[in-house]
Design a protein around this motif. Structure first.
Motif, PDB file in Angstrom:
ATOM      1  N   VAL A 153      11.348   4.916  -5.873  1.00 50.58           N
ATOM      2  CA  VAL A 153      10.983   5.475  -4.569  1.00 50.58           C
ATOM      3  C   VAL A 153      10.028   4.535  -3.841  1.00 50.58           C
ATOM      4  O   VAL A 153      10.144   4.333  -2.622  1.00 50.58           O
ATOM      5  N   ALA A 154       9.095   3.943  -4.568  1.00 52.35           N
ATOM      6  CA  ALA A 154       8.181   2.972  -3.958  1.00 52.35           C
ATOM      7  C   ALA A 154       8.952   1.794  -3.374  1.00 52.35           C
ATOM      8  O   ALA A 154       8.658   1.324  -2.263  1.00 52.35           O
ATOM      9  N   ALA A 155       9.954   1.310  -4.103  1.00 60.17           N
ATOM     10  CA  ALA A 155      10.774   0.200  -3.612  1.00 60.17           C
ATOM     11  C   ALA A 155      11.545   0.608  -2.360  1.00 60.17           C
ATOM     12  O   ALA A 155      11.669  -0.178  -1.407  1.00 60.17           O
ATOM     13  N   ALA A 156      12.050   1.838  -2.346  1.00 57.50           N
ATOM     14  CA  ALA A 156      12.781   2.326  -1.173  1.00 57.50           C
ATOM     15  C   ALA A 156      11.872   2.369   0.052  1.00 57.50           C
ATOM     16  O   ALA A 156      12.271   1.975   1.161  1.00 57.50           O
ATOM     17  N   VAL A 157      10.650   2.832  -0.120  1.00 61.20           N
ATOM     18  CA  VAL A 157       9.692   2.876   0.986  1.00 61.20           C
ATOM     19  C   VAL A 157       9.387   1.466   1.493  1.00 61.20           C
ATOM     20  O   VAL A 157       9.323   1.224   2.711  1.00 61.20           O
ATOM     21  N   GLU A 158       9.225   0.523   0.571  1.00 67.97           N
ATOM     22  CA  GLU A 158       8.942  -0.854   0.977  1.00 67.97           C
ATOM     23  C   GLU A 158      10.133  -1.479   1.706  1.00 67.97           C
ATOM     24  O   GLU A 158       9.954  -2.285   2.620  1.00 67.97           O
ATOM     25  N   MET A 159      11.352  -1.126   1.324  1.00 70.74           N
ATOM     26  CA  MET A 159      12.535  -1.599   2.061  1.00 70.74           C
ATOM     27  C   MET A 159      12.533  -1.050   3.486  1.00 70.74           C
ATOM     28  O   MET A 159      12.804  -1.785   4.452  1.00 70.74           O
ATOM     29  N   LEU A 160      12.244   0.228   3.609  1.00 65.15           N
ATOM     30  CA  LEU A 160      12.221   0.856   4.938  1.00 65.15           C
ATOM     31  C   LEU A 160      11.145   0.211   5.800  1.00 65.15           C
ATOM     32  O   LEU A 160      11.371  -0.101   6.974  1.00 65.15           O
ATOM     33  N   MET A 163       0.817  -1.206   0.000  1.00 63.68           N
ATOM     34  CA  MET A 163       0.000   0.000   0.000  1.00 63.68           C
ATOM     35  C   MET A 163       0.854   1.261   0.000  1.00 63.68           C
ATOM     36  O   MET A 163       0.555   2.243  -0.680  1.00 63.68           O
ATOM     37  N   ARG A 164       1.942   1.229   0.753  1.00 70.01           N
ATOM     38  CA  ARG A 164       2.815   2.411   0.808  1.00 70.01           C
ATOM     39  C   ARG A 164       3.447   2.667  -0.560  1.00 70.01           C
ATOM     40  O   ARG A 164       3.500   3.808  -1.023  1.00 70.01           O
ATOM     41  N   GLY A 165       3.922   1.601  -1.185  1.00 75.63           N
ATOM     42  CA  GLY A 165       4.481   1.746  -2.517  1.00 75.63           C
ATOM     43  C   GLY A 165       3.443   2.209  -3.529  1.00 75.63           C
ATOM     44  O   GLY A 165       3.736   3.023  -4.416  1.00 75.63           O
ATOM     45  N   PHE A 166       2.234   1.690  -3.417  1.00 75.85           N
ATOM     46  CA  PHE A 166       1.155   2.119  -4.296  1.00 75.85           C
ATOM     47  C   PHE A 166       0.884   3.605  -4.129  1.00 75.85           C
ATOM     48  O   PHE A 166       0.643   4.327  -5.120  1.00 75.85           O
ATOM     49  N   LEU A 167       0.906   4.099  -2.909  1.00 78.52           N
ATOM     50  CA  LEU A 167       0.695   5.527  -2.658  1.00 78.52           C
ATOM     51  C   LEU A 167       1.736   6.369  -3.393  1.00 78.52           C
ATOM     52  O   LEU A 167       1.408   7.403  -3.983  1.00 78.52           O
ATOM     53  N   VAL A 168       2.982   5.938  -3.332  1.00 75.89           N
ATOM     54  CA  VAL A 168       4.040   6.661  -4.048  1.00 75.89           C
ATOM     55  C   VAL A 168       3.732   6.704  -5.540  1.00 75.89           C
ATOM     56  O   VAL A 168       3.745   7.777  -6.172  1.00 75.89           O
ATOM     57  N   ILE A 169       3.441   5.552  -6.116  1.00 77.65           N
ATOM     58  CA  ILE A 169       3.224   5.446  -7.554  1.00 77.65           C
ATOM     59  C   ILE A 169       1.988   6.229  -7.991  1.00 77.65           C
ATOM     60  O   ILE A 169       1.995   6.929  -9.015  1.00 77.65           O
TER      61      ILE A 169
END
Length: 301
Positions: free
Chosen positions: A76-83, A54-60
């Protein structure tokens, strides 16, 4: 667009974003040949093959609203998902919530070992910032710096980690609704808010646009966490993909514990509706973000 059509479009959007993010994560986390390969395998175990994204989807999706290149948004979505994955790895450790199940599979410290899980979390966190700082993420170094600064603020002692500390020291204590709201805003809400804002940062959105997106992300994050509290209370391990009933067993302070299920559910629905109102000025461009607000409080996992 009808409510049913919005639901179908959201489902397709979430599925498409998840696939895109999975591909990006796979590319950003190649397994080396050296002795550190076990660390990267643990990182991949923690972040690949699961989660709602969901967080990555929000970025995209917010990036799409501002006509951002999809490759930049996916990074950026991938970076958020890593965090986010790093926080889950550490949250599951015996010293924290001591959970053996995450996203329907063994937690990182169970699949590997505790020391490897700690290092995997550390490495996922640092890789997230590395990705944001790389030129491929955006051609403008000021935009990259703003992303790094904003994610650091959202995830550090005044954000997610600070909220985790409050959560730990509050176990077994009776907290007031305002304090629980602050705890959850830091622990969960700040990263969700950043995820929404990230697309606007990438797209160099105007000040008023940034304000509305941030307000949407803030209230969406609050609604999401209350919905999670409800699911923890009424869901099952199989449905959630993680251990159900943890909050009550560990004496966690949640809106469910102080308000009861019905009032907590009403509060989540109110916040979701409020979040959607901040998107009025974006018109049809924000249809999926509005649908996401509704989905957040009706989901089953």
């Amino acid at each position: 667009m009808s409510e049913v059509m919005q639901g179908v479009a959201l489902r397709d959007g979430l599925t498409g974003a998840a696939a895109l993010i999975e591909t990006e994560l796979d590319a950003l986390l190649p397994v080396p040949e050296g002795e550190e390969h076990r660390l990267v395998e643990a990182m991949r175990h923690a972040v690949l093959g699961g989660g709602k994204r969901m967080r990555g989807f929000l970025v995209i999706e917010t990036a799409r609203m501002f006509s951002v290149n999809i490759t930049c948004a996916a990074r950026v979505a991938a970076a958020v998902e890593m965090l986010h994955a790093y926080s889950l790895v550490h949250d599951d450790l015996p010293a924290m919530d001591d959970d053996d199940l995450r996203r329907g599979k063994p937690s990182c410290h169970k699949a590997f070992d505790e020391a490897t899980a700690i290092l995997a979390g550390d490495a996922l966190q640092t890789r997230a910032f590395e990705v944001l700082a790389e030129p491929d993420t955006h051609s403008d170094p000021d935009v990259r710096c703003e992303l790094v600064l904003a994610l650091a603020a959202a995830s550090g002692s005044r954000g997610m980690v600070g909220g985790q500390m409050i959560d730990i020291v509050s176990e077994g204590k009776q907290l007031s609704p305002p304090l629980i709201t602050r705890l959850q805003a830091l622990k969960t809400g700040r990263l969700i808010q950043f995820s929404a804002e990230a697309g606007a940062i990438l797209g160099r959105a105007s000040g008023p646009q940034r304000h509305f997106i941030a307000a949407y992300g803030r209230d969406l994050g609050a609604a999401f966490q209350i919905a999670d509290d409800i699911l923890d209370a009424v869901g099952s391990d199989a449905t959630l993909g993680k251990t159900a009933g943890k909050d009550a067993a560990q004496g966690k302070a949640t809106m469910v514990s102080v308000m009861g299920l019905d009032r907590a559910r009403m509060q989540a629905e109110l916040l979701a509706k409020q979040a959607a109102t901040y998107l009025d000025s974006f018109g049809e461009k924000a249809v999926l973000l509005r649908a996401l607000a509704s989905y957040t409080v009706t989901r089953r996992n």
